[in-house]
Enzyme design. Sequence first.
Site, PDB file in Angstrom:
ATOM      1  CB  THR B 149      13.747 -38.019   8.826  1.00 55.61           C
ATOM      2  OG1 THR B 149      13.094 -37.598   9.924  1.00 55.61           O
ATOM      3  CG2 THR B 149      13.521 -37.422   7.740  1.00 55.61           C
ATOM      4  CD  GLU B 432      10.281 -32.609  17.252  1.00 56.32           C
ATOM      5  OE1 GLU B 432       9.307 -33.422  17.541  1.00 56.32           O
ATOM      6  OE2 GLU B 432      11.411 -33.169  17.109  1.00 56.32           O
TER       7      GLU B 432
END
Lengths: 685, 685
Positions: B149, B432
């Site tokens: 990320t 997720e």
Amino acid sequence: MKFSTDLIPSKVHTSETLSQERRKASFDTKEMDKFINGQKRIDSREKALKIIRQFPDIFDQTDMYYLSRTEKLEKSYKQEKKIVELLRKGEIDSNDITTIVEILDNSTPFDLTRAMFIPTLEQQCNDEQREAFLKPALDYRIIGCYAQTEVGHGSNIRNIETTATFIEETDEFEVNSPTLTSTKWWIGSLGISSTHACVMAQVFVKGKHIGLFPIIVPIRSLVDHKPLPGVNVGDIGPKMGYNTMDNGFLNLDKVRVPRFNLLQKYISVSRNRIVSKPQNIDPRVTYGTMVLVRANITSDTGRYLAKAITIAIRYSSMRRQFGSPGQPETPVLDYPIVQYRLIPILAKTYAMIGMSHEFYSQYEKTASAISNGDFSSLKEMHAVSCGLKRWTSDTCVYGVDTCRHCCGGHGFSQFSGLNEFFANIYPTMIVEGDNYMLAKQVASYLVKSAIDIKLLKSVESNDTTNAISRFLAPSSSASRSGFFSWRNKSASEISTSRSMLLDLLSYRFVTKVANLAAKIQSNSVTMDDSSIESQAISSAHAEYIVCLYHSRHLEKLPASSNLAPILTTLFNITALDLLTKNSSDLYEFTGDASMSHKQITSLQSEYISLIKAARVQAVPLVDSLAVPEEKLNSSLGKSDGFVYEDLIKRALNEPVNRDITGDKIRADFYNNYIGPVLKSNSTRL
Amino acid sequence: MKFSTDLIPSKVHTSETLSQERRKASFDTKEMDKFINGQKRIDSREKALKIIRQFPDIFDQTDMYYLSRTEKLEKSYKQEKKIVELLRKGEIDSNDITTIVEILDNSTPFDLTRAMFIPTLEQQCNDEQREAFLKPALDYRIIGCYAQTEVGHGSNIRNIETTATFIEETDEFEVNSPTLTSTKWWIGSLGISSTHACVMAQVFVKGKHIGLFPIIVPIRSLVDHKPLPGVNVGDIGPKMGYNTMDNGFLNLDKVRVPRFNLLQKYISVSRNRIVSKPQNIDPRVTYGTMVLVRANITSDTGRYLAKAITIAIRYSSMRRQFGSPGQPETPVLDYPIVQYRLIPILAKTYAMIGMSHEFYSQYEKTASAISNGDFSSLKEMHAVSCGLKRWTSDTCVYGVDTCRHCCGGHGFSQFSGLNEFFANIYPTMIVEGDNYMLAKQVASYLVKSAIDIKLLKSVESNDTTNAISRFLAPSSSASRSGFFSWRNKSASEISTSRSMLLDLLSYRFVTKVANLAAKIQSNSVTMDDSSIESQAISSAHAEYIVCLYHSRHLEKLPASSNLAPILTTLFNITALDLLTKNSSDLYEFTGDASMSHKQITSLQSEYISLIKAARVQAVPLVDSLAVPEEKLNSSLGKSDGFVYEDLIKRALNEPVNRDITGDKIRADFYNNYIGPVLKSNSTRL
């Protein structure tokens, strides 16, 4: 800790995206601010901001997210000290304090002396007591709290165990907490601050119980602030939020106070044990105060939601994800699922603030009537205040939660501004009557009114009884079909007609009330059995009242105003949101009132279209709410659009990152724990 | 700080009330524990508890609520050090670590080296790389993180900006974060701990982009743990929860690493710049890992909810409010509105844990098939894992919230055990794949399957396609009415028939899918337009799957077992909860499938009756979940029922209350802030 300051975002800068959004405004945000918040609030906001910005070392809150509880308390005490100084210099008044604390957006440790100790003294002291207690409290020469809740006793105040027994020999009351469960608990401003407690106690005179009354108990020395003999007092420890407040516990071991300390407006005990209640005071006036407290929560919640929706709308208009190849990614607010979650919250924020103007003016009318001895409007006002407190606090808390969730991963950072905030506002659902309990009180009033109307008994005329009478009074049944304005109307006609939407909302609550009233009348259930059904009834009633009051506020706007089109769209979105989210209610309409499957599903489509239309103006609409940067205290909601720069700036200021002090912390972690793990000679077997 | 220790509660002691509840059990709680949790989990729980209790100075978590973030981190590092020691001594293995961390109920700073760094190495290293990276990682001689990320890029990993460019001259990759938005952010175990990062980067060779791949970048010196040249790394600061974890940021300024560091299982670059992908590996296997991560969340959420419902049920069975005059007040769990909020959560906890056994065995079948090159079941498994992760995490987070709210005021105290906990589990909805995005993936699979079935294309046979085929395949339409098992059945027949409830749940999701499929087929909408509709479709599908899998777990129980009656009741409550909470779905059934108004409203009444029946066994049912006291870490949920004693004990341990250190803090507050306010000579103007 270093971080290159010449890095810029890839592609479009977030600040430029935000500017583009602002250029879409079809109205003047200053004009909207004036309409929705009102000039009085704008003036007080500006004055408070001037004070806050004048003393940044005291009032700057950007470091709040890093502080331990003890550090938070210290910071808040520093703020209180400055606030009292400014008050004593005459630079601010009590209204300014309210606004300053609102912008600081944290409770402060003297809040309860202001919010409950002083108001109780104002209402329940006689003249001598005003001199002895109220005057020093107003001057902060004493600090007080309101000690009602006990560790084992919340809502059911009748079972409060603390006693105050009159001792004739010494002309004193002996105040006592006889058990573990009678320990006062949760009391704001008590844990560390208060010198005095206004203790709610079961009063006994001549061995006879005469009721639950407030009595002033000095708890800490005015010389050195140490607890007085028999007083066990302390802080109740860390909480989900509200950690700048010293909620406390208090156990009193047969503490004696002069007879004088029993507040005497509603009860007095003479030297020779005669108990008397004054004749000229109707105890229902205290009811009026509870209405005020709930009215304040109702009006606060709209402004809480304004903070959250400002952050979420600004950030989702700047945050980009996915999109067409070769193009900059799409701002997430362009995705229908994001609009669907945020725009109704924006609409409800406007509804809640708009409604609160009307609610306040109703409250003032009622309060003025009460002071003239006219209690006729109190019952509805009580029910409406319970219902609105319940609905607005639920809507606000879960609205804030949705705003946080819509910010994705960064919503979970404290720097979003939405986490301590969520924790701080959460108790609005629990205090002043837990929302689930309030529903029962509202439903009882509604069912009783419906039965009276059906039986042609006379009822006070008000917004609630008028709606019930319209659909339920026997006289109206002959021509009732005329009332169902939505009959044979298309979804697009309904969804843009303020009156049809209000008709649907009122008919929906009335049918729910009528169903329960019929069961109560036939004795098949009792109100006590109906606590589950009462939740939906109370919600449906509150939703009608919110939209009705909001519509009255909108009526104050000239039709020619260029604020009108978007405000109308927002109103329609709120009403459709409330009607279509529980569409089984609409399926349950029968006879002339019934709605077709097509009407219901088309209303849902109209709702989505209106959301899409409102999205265009979303940023100007949150700008108009005019929540100050100091109150947002958020990287994601920054009005200049420098989101990621601010996130990084705040991260670098995290204690473990700081130069020197942070270096020391990391070195300790390494030397004591991480290093020994990495460098151990032993390996896994 | 003193508090009288001889005070006892008024009337019935909470511990006695709890004992009374336990005597109502119609089954053996140990037997239920074995059925619902399984012997394997019981054994591993017992082993972990033994370790935890052996080192209370390290693992006791009761002080966690008072700690600042830095103190929390220090405590967690101390725990990690002990865990690694025990591992090296061979006293525990990696499964034990999982269970220990689960009971400690806080993330620990090496969690991500275990949960993502090591698994990525296991999957994507070649043999030499295993030796170089995996082996020391397993020994904790290096600590790693998984850096994917970026601050400006979450879900859309294709737009990740970090680059790894091959430099032929030196046989190295140059890893670079060219912009502000490309800074890695949120990376667990990175902020303070990691020596290495597994960086997801856009790989360029010969100026050509070859894709997003993981590359190992050493970030801190193995000698002194200082950041290596070009590495800007730190902690991202305080979060809503997860504050025992050092989520970090990482900005790389043209950092060079050997070519060897690009993980080579799916890609390799030769010395002379030849890029090759191995032929014998199907990249879909990585898909299987995502399924596993989601499967783990799905099975964790049931156990999270077990903690919350244990606290809420125990406390509401002991907490008393109102009731008949002269009697002890009524336990709040006896009120229908409290039962209505808590019992369905208890039922869903059983459903989620029960379902997870079946889901896991399905997962294992699929994983084993995949390792044999058979990918046929992967698509459904992917859709089901997305749908279940979404539904279970939503249900869990808002279930925990309801549990907290049901604890009233004390739910807001940290000592409830429900607040940091809520904050820690909140991200299950976001990580997720954000739940709102996952719905679209599920709906796409369902719609595509439905269209294929309608067009008689061949589809893999599985639980989802079987349900769709049953109601939607052209061949079945002739005799379709026979499928509607609920037709002409009374609500009490339906609500006690597992098969009819499953039929209703499956028909409900299939009709929703069919509606959208028809619109997609007629080109009136696209899947991209349908993100709102996809939410309800995905929920309806997940609810069917949860109940179906839960029913399969129940089938393992002999009909004669005395666990069966109550488990059946819980199953029926879950199914009715899911069907009646959105009853507009039932109103929308048409033709032979349609349900009458009476059927629908009577189902709601049956639902309430079943809730009332299950309430009797509520305490034994939460006891059977066997959540250890250490994991509860809660005054309200104490299994010995000493609720108020524990609240007071914990309050006295609040830092500002402590003897000596707390005295000093209060004296400072008084001397610096409170005293000057109280004693100032100036008064208000």
